[in-house]
Design a protein around this motif. Sequence first.
Motif, mmCIF file in Angstrom:
data_model
loop_
_atom_site.group_PDB
_atom_site.id
_atom_site.type_symbol
_atom_site.label_atom_id
_atom_site.label_comp_id
_atom_site.label_asym_id
_atom_site.label_seq_id
_atom_site.Cartn_x
_atom_site.Cartn_y
_atom_site.Cartn_z
ATOM 1 N N TYR A 149 1.146 -1.427 -0.114
ATOM 2 C CA TYR A 149 0.137 -0.296 0.103
ATOM 3 C C TYR A 149 1.211 1.168 0.171
ATOM 4 C CZ TYR A 149 -5.021 -1.729 0.569
ATOM 5 O OH TYR A 149 -6.179 -2.626 0.346
ATOM 6 N N TYR A 349 -14.620 -2.031 -3.176
ATOM 7 C CA TYR A 349 -13.167 -2.552 -3.526
ATOM 8 C C TYR A 349 -12.684 -3.083 -4.279
ATOM 9 C CZ TYR A 349 -9.290 -4.267 -0.006
ATOM 10 O OH TYR A 349 -7.758 -3.717 0.518
ATOM 11 N N HIS A 350 -11.530 -1.916 -4.835
ATOM 12 C CA HIS A 350 -10.455 -2.572 -5.900
ATOM 13 C C HIS A 350 -11.019 -2.535 -7.168
ATOM 14 C CE1 HIS A 350 -8.264 -5.448 -2.998
ATOM 15 N NE2 HIS A 350 -7.721 -4.009 -2.993
ATOM 16 N N HIS A 434 -6.969 1.026 -6.061
ATOM 17 C CA HIS A 434 -7.663 1.660 -4.731
ATOM 18 C C HIS A 434 -7.537 2.867 -4.254
ATOM 19 C CE1 HIS A 434 -4.870 -2.058 -3.942
ATOM 20 N NE2 HIS A 434 -5.691 -1.840 -2.578
HETATM 21 CU CU LIG Z 1 -5.981 -3.986 -1.578
#
Ligand SMILES: [Cu+2]
Length: 598
Positions: A149, A349-350, A434
């Motif tokens: 991240y 998400y994603h 993200h």
């Molecule tokens: Cu992720």
Amino acid sequence: MKRRGKRRTTLATLLLTLLLSAGLWSFAAEEATAQGQWTTLPYLMPINPIHMALMHNGKVLIVAGSGYDASNTSFEAGVWDPQTGTITRQLVGWDMFCNSMVVLPDGRVFVNGGNLKYNPFLGEPRNSVFDPATGQFTDVENMAHGRWYPTATTLGDGSVMTFSGLSEIGLTNTTVEIYRVGAGWSPEYASGWVPPLYPRMHLLPNGNVVASGPTPQTMIFDTSTKTWSAVASTNYSGTRRYGSSVLLPLGPADGYTPRVMIFGGGDPATATTEIIDLSAPTPQWRYGPPMSQPRIEMNATLLPNGRVLVLGGSARDEDATTASLNADLYDPETNTFSSAGTNTIPRLYHSNALLLPDGTVALLGSNPRQGIYEPHIEIYSPAYLFNVDGSPATRPTVTGVPGAVTYGATFQVQTPDAAAISSVVLMRPGSPTHAFDQDQRLVRASYTVGGGVLNVTAPPNGNIAPPGYYLLFIVNSAGVPSVASFVRVTANFSLSAAPASSTVLPGESTSYTATVAGTGATGTVTFSVSGLPSGTTATFDPTSVNGSGSTIMNVTTGLTTPLGTYQLTITADNGGIVDRATVTLVVGPHVMPVPGLK
Ligand SMILES: [Cu+2]
């Protein structure tokens, strides 16, 4: 009988379909005119599209790694060609899941960090580059510590800064490291604060970098001193978790005033937006208009007309029942949102949105829970692609562009539509993941109109438009963009140095010749060097050149200089536009060829 009956049914169905579609067509036409049009592609994305980057061949690198599936040990990437609808898959050597990606000035994709381990997540120190010419990944130098991240930001000299991410022992990596092709990684620069994961970072026209969230404290990284300072706090007091951030269009009309807009985020999510003018003496966040829906795990994508498409996400994290299917279009000139229609599939998400060279936006992915992802790809065709009656708009055409342009230079764009053009923009291809695009950037260019040609002035320097490939769009007075042409923006001079390597004993001196070539540098070009071992000094004679020319770099080691092999990076600086060359200094015994001995 059966056959005939079937045929009749088929005919009736066809007739009904025609009638219906005629009615639907006019409805769809009106919508397309006002809000654009959403379609779902007939083929699926075969790997989880967690990371993507648009490359200068018009194809999209997709990186899944383990694809948010802890049991998956076959790590994958793919190349999607949106024009032909083909997707090729390949295995990758390590788990690039939850990396950061940007495109290097040479057009290769830089993959920074990733996933060392699931639950708890640990960060990879590895990095790789994907070459669109060969279709291969090649690992490059490791970072000092892992990053899961992180955020990568291309700086004005084409180097790439990385920040944050979880380390190989699961702690937030609080250092900055800077990668340069050929030279590898800089030392670690301690930040003195604990950043959020995937910080929302943008290169500013003064060469510094802003971290605009998702936490409320906005910080600036001074790229010359490598130090951080606090600049402002958001009005929204919570963390805009998986909200987004965009550097609004830069242009010569207002002296490239940098304004950053942040959107949504949080769980439950907010619909609020905020804008900051970072050129102000005391920058302050001010609320912008709200989006039509709250959004966590959203996307915000710059369009060639300078608007921002804001879409996807949900009110509660990873909860499809609260999906935000309205797409909103932000106009920085009027500071208002309008509708960009609605997409069909919850994008959580994603999920990622990416501007394609044809001016449409691809929306793909979504990963409501581990092991399950959304393979359908939706395409948004903005309203600028349609006439009032819903038919396709006639687009301005580009019949010729140079392959590469240098900072501040004038170049020609051949177009039969020159007289109807109202803006020329260079857009850095997107690289979203993200809920944030780490690379997208829109820079307007000034131009004059000639017969069948636009005389365009390239951006003034790398801080406004980092070196690399850009999508060049011309937009007509009806707001219709051309299909983009790829143009490479480069530094306008180059530095070389010789010899490539020199060997000395401790206490000895050696010299290298560094040469500035090219016609682009104007005025004084100064020199500096980094990477000298301890006890060693370097001087330049002359200390600067005018436009182009050579200097001798004299390097004197000390008796205490440790034996070893050192990469020296020589920098030539022309008013903030820089180029670099690397030479090797070996401190140790001379290796002499012995005649007659093999
Ligand atoms: Cu992720």
